[in-house]
Design a protein around this motif. Structure first.
Motif, PDB file in Angstrom:
ATOM      1  N   GLY A 180      36.744  36.970  -9.622  1.00  0.00           N
ATOM      2  CA  GLY A 180      35.537  36.246  -9.293  1.00  0.00           C
ATOM      3  C   GLY A 180      34.390  36.736 -10.164  1.00  0.00           C
ATOM      4  O   GLY A 180      34.476  37.796 -10.803  1.00  0.00           O
ATOM      5  N   LEU A 181      33.325  35.959 -10.212  1.00  0.00           N
ATOM      6  CA  LEU A 181      32.215  36.314 -11.103  1.00  0.00           C
ATOM      7  C   LEU A 181      30.895  35.881 -10.482  1.00  0.00           C
ATOM      8  O   LEU A 181      30.764  34.753 -10.010  1.00  0.00           O
ATOM      9  N   GLU A 182      29.939  36.788 -10.466  1.00  0.00           N
ATOM     10  CA  GLU A 182      28.577  36.476 -10.056  1.00  0.00           C
ATOM     11  C   GLU A 182      27.642  36.964 -11.148  1.00  0.00           C
ATOM     12  O   GLU A 182      27.658  38.138 -11.501  1.00  0.00           O
ATOM     13  N   LYS A 183      26.839  36.065 -11.690  1.00  0.00           N
ATOM     14  CA  LYS A 183      25.922  36.465 -12.755  1.00  0.00           C
ATOM     15  C   LYS A 183      24.704  35.553 -12.761  1.00  0.00           C
ATOM     16  O   LYS A 183      24.767  34.396 -12.323  1.00  0.00           O
ATOM     17  N   GLU A 184      23.614  36.098 -13.250  1.00  0.00           N
ATOM     18  CA  GLU A 184      22.392  35.326 -13.418  1.00  0.00           C
ATOM     19  C   GLU A 184      22.347  34.819 -14.853  1.00  0.00           C
ATOM     20  O   GLU A 184      22.573  35.581 -15.797  1.00  0.00           O
ATOM     21  N   MET A 185      22.064  33.540 -15.007  1.00  0.00           N
ATOM     22  CA  MET A 185      22.092  32.926 -16.329  1.00  0.00           C
ATOM     23  C   MET A 185      20.810  32.160 -16.580  1.00  0.00           C
ATOM     24  O   MET A 185      20.162  31.681 -15.653  1.00  0.00           O
ATOM     25  N   GLU A 186      20.465  32.061 -17.850  1.00  0.00           N
ATOM     26  CA  GLU A 186      19.353  31.222 -18.266  1.00  0.00           C
ATOM     27  C   GLU A 186      19.909  29.968 -18.928  1.00  0.00           C
ATOM     28  O   GLU A 186      20.728  30.064 -19.837  1.00  0.00           O
ATOM     29  N   ILE A 187      19.481  28.808 -18.449  1.00  0.00           N
ATOM     30  CA  ILE A 187      19.951  27.556 -19.014  1.00  0.00           C
ATOM     31  C   ILE A 187      18.748  26.672 -19.347  1.00  0.00           C
ATOM     32  O   ILE A 187      17.638  26.896 -18.865  1.00  0.00           O
ATOM     33  N   GLN A 188      18.991  25.673 -20.184  1.00  0.00           N
ATOM     34  CA  GLN A 188      17.943  24.714 -20.525  1.00  0.00           C
ATOM     35  C   GLN A 188      17.883  23.644 -19.448  1.00  0.00           C
ATOM     36  O   GLN A 188      18.789  22.820 -19.322  1.00  0.00           O
ATOM     37  N   GLY A 189      16.833  23.661 -18.628  1.00  0.00           N
ATOM     38  CA  GLY A 189      16.681  22.684 -17.565  1.00  0.00           C
ATOM     39  C   GLY A 189      15.439  21.832 -17.762  1.00  0.00           C
ATOM     40  O   GLY A 189      14.935  21.683 -18.882  1.00  0.00           O
ATOM     41  N   TYR A 190      14.927  21.287 -16.670  1.00  0.00           N
ATOM     42  CA  TYR A 190      13.760  20.404 -16.735  1.00  0.00           C
ATOM     43  C   TYR A 190      12.831  20.695 -15.562  1.00  0.00           C
ATOM     44  O   TYR A 190      13.281  20.994 -14.460  1.00  0.00           O
ATOM     45  N   ASP A 191      11.517  20.574 -15.837  1.00  0.00           N
ATOM     46  CA  ASP A 191      10.496  20.674 -14.794  1.00  0.00           C
ATOM     47  C   ASP A 191       9.594  19.446 -14.860  1.00  0.00           C
ATOM     48  O   ASP A 191       9.577  18.731 -15.871  1.00  0.00           O
ATOM     49  N   ASP A 192       8.846  19.219 -13.770  1.00  0.00           N
ATOM     50  CA  ASP A 192       7.853  18.148 -13.789  1.00  0.00           C
ATOM     51  C   ASP A 192       6.843  18.400 -14.903  1.00  0.00           C
ATOM     52  O   ASP A 192       6.422  19.548 -15.130  1.00  0.00           O
ATOM     53  N   CYS A 193       6.466  17.345 -15.581  1.00  0.00           N
ATOM     54  CA  CYS A 193       5.459  17.438 -16.640  1.00  0.00           C
ATOM     55  C   CYS A 193       4.125  17.859 -16.021  1.00  0.00           C
ATOM     56  O   CYS A 193       3.660  17.249 -15.041  1.00  0.00           O
ATOM     57  N   GLU A 194       3.504  18.903 -16.578  1.00  0.00           N
ATOM     58  CA  GLU A 194       2.238  19.394 -16.020  1.00  0.00           C
ATOM     59  C   GLU A 194       1.083  18.439 -16.311  1.00  0.00           C
ATOM     60  O   GLU A 194       0.091  18.432 -15.582  1.00  0.00           O
ATOM     61  N   THR A 195       1.222  17.633 -17.381  1.00  0.00           N
ATOM     62  CA  THR A 195       0.132  16.722 -17.724  1.00  0.00           C
ATOM     63  C   THR A 195       0.026  15.578 -16.723  1.00  0.00           C
ATOM     64  O   THR A 195      -1.052  15.244 -16.241  1.00  0.00           O
ATOM     65  N   CYS A 196       1.175  14.965 -16.405  1.00  0.00           N
ATOM     66  CA  CYS A 196       1.162  13.792 -15.510  1.00  0.00           C
ATOM     67  C   CYS A 196       1.676  14.109 -14.123  1.00  0.00           C
ATOM     68  O   CYS A 196       1.761  13.223 -13.273  1.00  0.00           O
ATOM     69  N   HIS A 197       2.109  15.384 -13.898  1.00  0.00           N
ATOM     70  CA  HIS A 197       2.638  15.818 -12.594  1.00  0.00           C
ATOM     71  C   HIS A 197       3.851  14.980 -12.155  1.00  0.00           C
ATOM     72  O   HIS A 197       4.028  14.679 -10.976  1.00  0.00           O
ATOM     73  N   GLY A 198       4.646  14.596 -13.151  1.00  0.00           N
ATOM     74  CA  GLY A 198       5.899  13.909 -12.863  1.00  0.00           C
ATOM     75  C   GLY A 198       5.803  12.403 -12.731  1.00  0.00           C
ATOM     76  O   GLY A 198       6.819  11.740 -12.525  1.00  0.00           O
ATOM     77  N   THR A 199       4.596  11.829 -12.872  1.00  0.00           N
ATOM     78  CA  THR A 199       4.472  10.371 -12.727  1.00  0.00           C
ATOM     79  C   THR A 199       4.895   9.625 -13.976  1.00  0.00           C
ATOM     80  O   THR A 199       5.253   8.449 -13.918  1.00  0.00           O
ATOM     81  N   GLY A 200       4.840  10.281 -15.145  1.00  0.00           N
ATOM     82  CA  GLY A 200       5.168   9.616 -16.403  1.00  0.00           C
ATOM     83  C   GLY A 200       4.003   8.836 -16.992  1.00  0.00           C
ATOM     84  O   GLY A 200       4.147   8.182 -18.024  1.00  0.00           O
ATOM     85  N   MET A 201       2.833   8.894 -16.340  1.00  0.00           N
ATOM     86  CA  MET A 201       1.677   8.110 -16.787  1.00  0.00           C
ATOM     87  C   MET A 201       0.530   9.018 -17.203  1.00  0.00           C
ATOM     88  O   MET A 201       0.395  10.141 -16.721  1.00  0.00           O
ATOM     89  N   LYS A 202      -0.281   8.505 -18.110  1.00  0.00           N
ATOM     90  CA  LYS A 202      -1.474   9.232 -18.506  1.00  0.00           C
ATOM     91  C   LYS A 202      -2.371   9.444 -17.283  1.00  0.00           C
ATOM     92  O   LYS A 202      -2.490   8.559 -16.433  1.00  0.00           O
ATOM     93  N   PRO A 203      -2.998  10.612 -17.178  1.00  0.00           N
ATOM     94  CA  PRO A 203      -3.942  10.832 -16.071  1.00  0.00           C
ATOM     95  C   PRO A 203      -5.030   9.759 -16.056  1.00  0.00           C
ATOM     96  O   PRO A 203      -5.590   9.402 -17.090  1.00  0.00           O
ATOM     97  N   GLY A 204      -5.280   9.209 -14.874  1.00  0.00           N
ATOM     98  CA  GLY A 204      -6.289   8.177 -14.730  1.00  0.00           C
ATOM     99  C   GLY A 204      -5.763   6.760 -14.826  1.00  0.00           C
ATOM    100  O   GLY A 204      -6.512   5.806 -14.637  1.00  0.00           O
ATOM    101  N   THR A 205      -4.463   6.605 -15.118  1.00  0.00           N
ATOM    102  CA  THR A 205      -3.889   5.249 -15.246  1.00  0.00           C
ATOM    103  C   THR A 205      -2.850   4.978 -14.169  1.00  0.00           C
ATOM    104  O   THR A 205      -2.086   4.024 -14.262  1.00  0.00           O
ATOM    105  N   GLU A 206      -2.821   5.819 -13.125  1.00  0.00           N
ATOM    106  CA  GLU A 206      -1.750   5.732 -12.130  1.00  0.00           C
ATOM    107  C   GLU A 206      -1.712   4.401 -11.383  1.00  0.00           C
ATOM    108  O   GLU A 206      -0.659   3.964 -10.937  1.00  0.00           O
ATOM    109  N   ASN A 207      -2.836   3.735 -11.237  1.00  0.00           N
ATOM    110  CA  ASN A 207      -2.873   2.508 -10.441  1.00  0.00           C
ATOM    111  C   ASN A 207      -2.643   1.237 -11.249  1.00  0.00           C
ATOM    112  O   ASN A 207      -2.664   0.136 -10.699  1.00  0.00           O
ATOM    113  N   GLN A 208      -2.465   1.369 -12.545  1.00  0.00           N
ATOM    114  CA  GLN A 208      -2.229   0.186 -13.368  1.00  0.00           C
ATOM    115  C   GLN A 208      -0.811  -0.322 -13.161  1.00  0.00           C
ATOM    116  O   GLN A 208       0.136   0.462 -13.060  1.00  0.00           O
ATOM    117  N   LYS A 209      -0.671  -1.631 -13.117  1.00  0.00           N
ATOM    118  CA  LYS A 209       0.629  -2.260 -12.917  1.00  0.00           C
ATOM    119  C   LYS A 209       0.975  -3.147 -14.103  1.00  0.00           C
ATOM    120  O   LYS A 209       0.091  -3.699 -14.761  1.00  0.00           O
TER     121      LYS A 209
END
Length: 364
Positions: free
Chosen positions: A138-167
């Motif tokens: 068996g094996l237990e180890k801590e590893m570093e992998i390339q993952g993903y986090d929410d974008c700090e600029t748009c906080h995960g919305t995918g939109m420019k700040p201030g344009t969230e309500n545009q459709k």
């Protein structure tokens, strides 16, 4: 318009078994599904092969069709009845389409909420290479992998700040467009992603430039990987919530760690058993001896009885690989090869000749 023979539609013979009819349908469904095939007649062909499968996959309906042809079907069923009474769910899941709900929407209307509400993030894959010793213990180890986090600029919305309500003006923020068609007097509604906003529901020009509208950016993640004893090459481990972030408040996807076991220096694995080959001399095989044997749990002594022949296999119980998620282990099998000397000194030759004479005397 005269309907084509259902067997002809699926390209099968009249005596084709049900399982082969299913295979033929899967192949044609993948070829003509409107989400993949954009030719003008793809939707009509897909409807035709689906109708043929609905009849030929049902023993009762197939029997009536074989006896009376289309007349035996048309007088008793209509297309919607056939569709509703046929289980397409596993078929569409197997061939990789969006599931029963999306297919039903495409033919019979209704509106999918897949793009409107929270969506789970994409799953990720990571490959890891371990040793046979890791498999055994068996094996237990801590590893570093390339993952993903929410974008700090748009906080995960995918939109420019201030344009969230545009459709998106074309789909009014729905992210999808409905197309209603009249096919033979029946109205069908097909739902497709909006080509103006690419299914996002907001204008392309409002995309966050940091994440390019995805809502996520690459980041290094630390994970704790626990590989259970007995795992096999190619098995995968699922780490819930370690995938890409979801959209519109949806949960993260999962991370699948695919395990690869590198070849061992001298052990060969067969299921939970391991194979090992060792060489002994002719005198050792004749007289018997004890030899040290490596195992996955350390060195062990193997007793070689006198008169052992080359190719004899000995079994060491519970010296193999642990059973995955169960008690116990496999065994280790040791193949003994008797080495024949290729160069003998004059003294060795005389001794061998004398031994040969003595052996012949005892055989008489």
């Amino acid at each position: 318009m005269t309907k084509r023979d259902y067997y002809e539609v699926l390209g099968v013979a009249k005596d084709t078994p049900k399982q082969e009819i299913k295979k033929a349908y899967r192949k044609l469904a993948m070829q003509y599904h409107p989400d993949r095939n954009k030719s003008p007649d793809a939707e009509e062909k897909f409807k035709e092969i689906s109708e043929a499968y609905a009849i030929l996959s049902d023993d009762e309906k197939r029997g009536q069709y074989d006896q009376f042809g289309h007349a035996g079907i048309n007088g008793k069923y209509n297309w919607e009845d056939i569709y509703q009474s046929t289980d397409f769910t596993s078929i569409f899941r197997d061939i990789g389409f969006g599931g029963f709900g999306s297919i039903f929407d495409m033919f019979f209307g209704g509106r999918s909420n897949r793009r409107g509400g929270p969506q789970k993030g994409a799953d990720l894959r990571y490959d890891v290479v371990i040793s046979l010793d890791d498999v055994a213990n068996g094996l237990e180890k801590e590893m570093e992998i390339q993952g993903y986090d929410d974008c700090e600029t748009c906080h995960g919305t995918g939109m420019k700040p201030g344009t969230e309500n545009q459709k998106c003006k074309k789909c009014n923020g729905a992210g999808e467009i409905q197309h209603t068609r009249n096919l033979g007097g029946m109205y069908f509604t097909q739902v497709q992603p909006c080509n103006e906003c690419r299914g996002r529901g907001f204008p392309v020009e409002t995309l966050c430039q940091t994440c390019k509208g995805s809502g996520a950016v690459q980041a290094v993640h630390k994970i704790k990987l626990k590989v259970p004893p007995g795992i096999e090459d190619g098995n995968s481990l699922r780490l819930t919530g370690e995938g890409k972030p979801g959209s519109k408040g949806g949960p993260r996807g999962d991370l699948y760690v695919v395990v690869h076991v590198k070849p061992h220096e001298f052990f060969i694995r067969r299921g939970d058993d391991i194979l090992y080959e060792t060489t002994i001399s002719f005198p050792e095989a004749s007289l018997g001896t004890k030899i040290p044997i490596p195992t996955l749990s350390g060195e062990a002594n193997l007793k070689i009885p006198s008169g052992t022949q080359s190719g004899t296999v000995f079994r060491l119980k519970n010296k193999g690989v642990p059973h995955l998620n169960e008690w116990g282990k496999g065994d280790q099998f040791v193949n003994v090869v008797v080495k024949t000397p290729t160069k003998l000194s004059n003294k060795q030759k005389r001794l061998m000749e004398e031994l040969q004479k003595e052996i012949k005397k005892t055989e008489k």
